[in-house]
Scaffold this motif. Structure first.
Motif, short mmCIF file in Angstrom:
data_model
loop_
_atom_site.label_atom_id
_atom_site.label_comp_id
_atom_site.label_asym_id
_atom_site.label_seq_id
_atom_site.Cartn_x
_atom_site.Cartn_y
_atom_site.Cartn_z
N ARG A 136 17.88 84.94 -1.13
CA ARG A 136 17.94 86.34 -1.56
C ARG A 136 17.83 87.29 -0.36
O ARG A 136 18.42 88.36 -0.34
N ILE A 137 17.08 86.84 0.66
CA ILE A 137 17.01 87.65 1.89
C ILE A 137 18.37 87.65 2.57
O ILE A 137 18.86 88.69 3.03
N GLN A 138 19.00 86.46 2.60
CA GLN A 138 20.36 86.39 3.19
C GLN A 138 21.33 87.28 2.42
O GLN A 138 22.16 87.98 3.00
N PRO A 143 27.72 91.99 3.00
CA PRO A 143 28.38 93.22 2.54
C PRO A 143 28.74 93.13 1.05
O PRO A 143 29.09 92.05 0.57
N GLU A 144 28.67 94.23 0.37
CA GLU A 144 28.89 94.28 -1.07
C GLU A 144 30.19 93.59 -1.48
O GLU A 144 30.25 92.84 -2.45
N ALA A 149 31.96 86.23 -3.59
CA ALA A 149 32.39 84.97 -2.98
C ALA A 149 31.20 84.22 -2.41
O ALA A 149 31.09 82.99 -2.53
N TRP A 150 30.27 84.95 -1.80
CA TRP A 150 29.08 84.33 -1.21
C TRP A 150 28.25 83.66 -2.32
O TRP A 150 27.81 82.52 -2.17
N LEU A 151 28.09 84.37 -3.41
CA LEU A 151 27.30 83.81 -4.52
C LEU A 151 28.00 82.61 -5.15
O LEU A 151 27.36 81.61 -5.47
#
Lengths: 217, 86
Positions: A136-138, A143-144, A149-151
């Motif tokens: 969650r810190i990462q 960027p929004e 994609a990151w999730l």
């Protein structure tokens, strides 16, 4: 049919479109118990995915162990949901189903987990329900426009890891995916890595530009 | 007071939202929701998250398998919120 075979130290995997026509093959025919299980699945798409996944897995098993054609393949489901090949504890298997696609993997060198999701899939659960504190810190630094994609990458990785660890009831909040996405660690409730557990390695593929696939071992 | 009927209604509402292309009210309540409604693990976690938010409870991941069927989910949630039958 989409399909890839990628050796990764005793591991083969492949994907297939659900409902893809395949030449008949005796070795990949479902067992009586699998047919009964398929018949009990009321949703047609879920039933098609189950059948495609089991056939694909059987084909991979026959590639890895051709002698299974004579011996026969019996797939057992442990209470945790983990699949095993009866009489072959040296073989580790994993299946993933998503909309329109199934993926299967067979390993002769230790546990394996595979997961696949459509690249554009949204609607991920709230991050606090499945990300570690460190993740969650990462996430706060991402960027929004890159967050979905990151999730999705973290979700697919964790699903693959869950299938590769002996206890599939491991909370997702205890699996931390490294920032570069190439490995996963198990962490305790405070986010501290559990040093006694091995790090799992991750490998990524994009299938036909439409699906993101992760392998964990 | 939340009754077991209220919990069933809540679950069906949430399922209808997660799988709008299916008719959640026709599921066999004793069968695995993933097979009945073509849900995957992401859908399952979304269902549990939404239901737990609506009820103001936390459902630990160890308990997720207890919510795999409609009847199982109603029974589990009834135990968590102390819902009477009806």
């Amino acid at each position: 049919v989409t399909g890839v075979v990628a050796p990764w130290g005793g591991l083969v995997w492949r994907t297939r479109s659900v409902g893809a026509r395949r030449p008949p093959s005796g070795g990949s025919s479902l067992s009586r118990s699998e047919l009964a299980r398929a018949a009990a699945i009321s949703h047609p798409a879920a039933r098609a995915r189950f059948v495609t996944g089991r056939r694909l897995l059987r084909e991979l098993l026959l590639e890895v162990r051709p002698e299974l054609l004579e011996e026969g393949i019996e797939l057992l489901v442990e209470p945790s949901g983990r699949l095993q090949v009866r009489g072959h504890p040296e073989l580790e298997v994993s299946i993933s189903h998503t909309h329109g696609l199934v993926a299967a993997a067979v390993s002769t060198s230790g546990p394996v987990g595979i997961d696949v999701e459509p690249v554009g899939r949204g609607g991920l659960p709230p991050s606090e329900t499945w990300l570690t504190q460190g993740e969650r810190i990462q996430l706060a630094e991402v960027p929004e426009e890159d967050r979905r994609a990151w999730l999705l990458r973290r979700w697919v990785a964790k699903e693959a890891v869950l299938k590769a660890v002996p206890s599939r009831t491991l909370p997702r909040r205890r699996i931390e995916i490294a920032p570069d996405g190439d490995r996963a660690l198990l962490v305790d409730g405070r986010g501290t890595p559990e040093l006694e557990t091995p790090t799992l390695r991750l490998r990524w593929h994009v299938v036909a530009d439409r699906h993101l696939l992760a392998l964990a071992r | 007071v939340t009754t077991t009927d209220d919990l069933r209604t809540l679950l069906l509402e949430v399922l209808a939202d997660i799988a709008p292309e299916t008719d959640a009210s026709t599921v066999d309540p004793t069968e695995d929701l993933r097979d009945e409604l073509d849900l995957d693990s992401m859908d399952e976690l979304n269902m549990i998250t939404r239901v737990s938010e609506r009820l103001g409870i936390d459902v630990p991941e160890d308990d997720y398998p207890r919510m795999r069927t409609l009847d199982g989910a109603v029974a589990y949630l009834a135990g968590r919120v102390g819902a009477p039958a009806g």
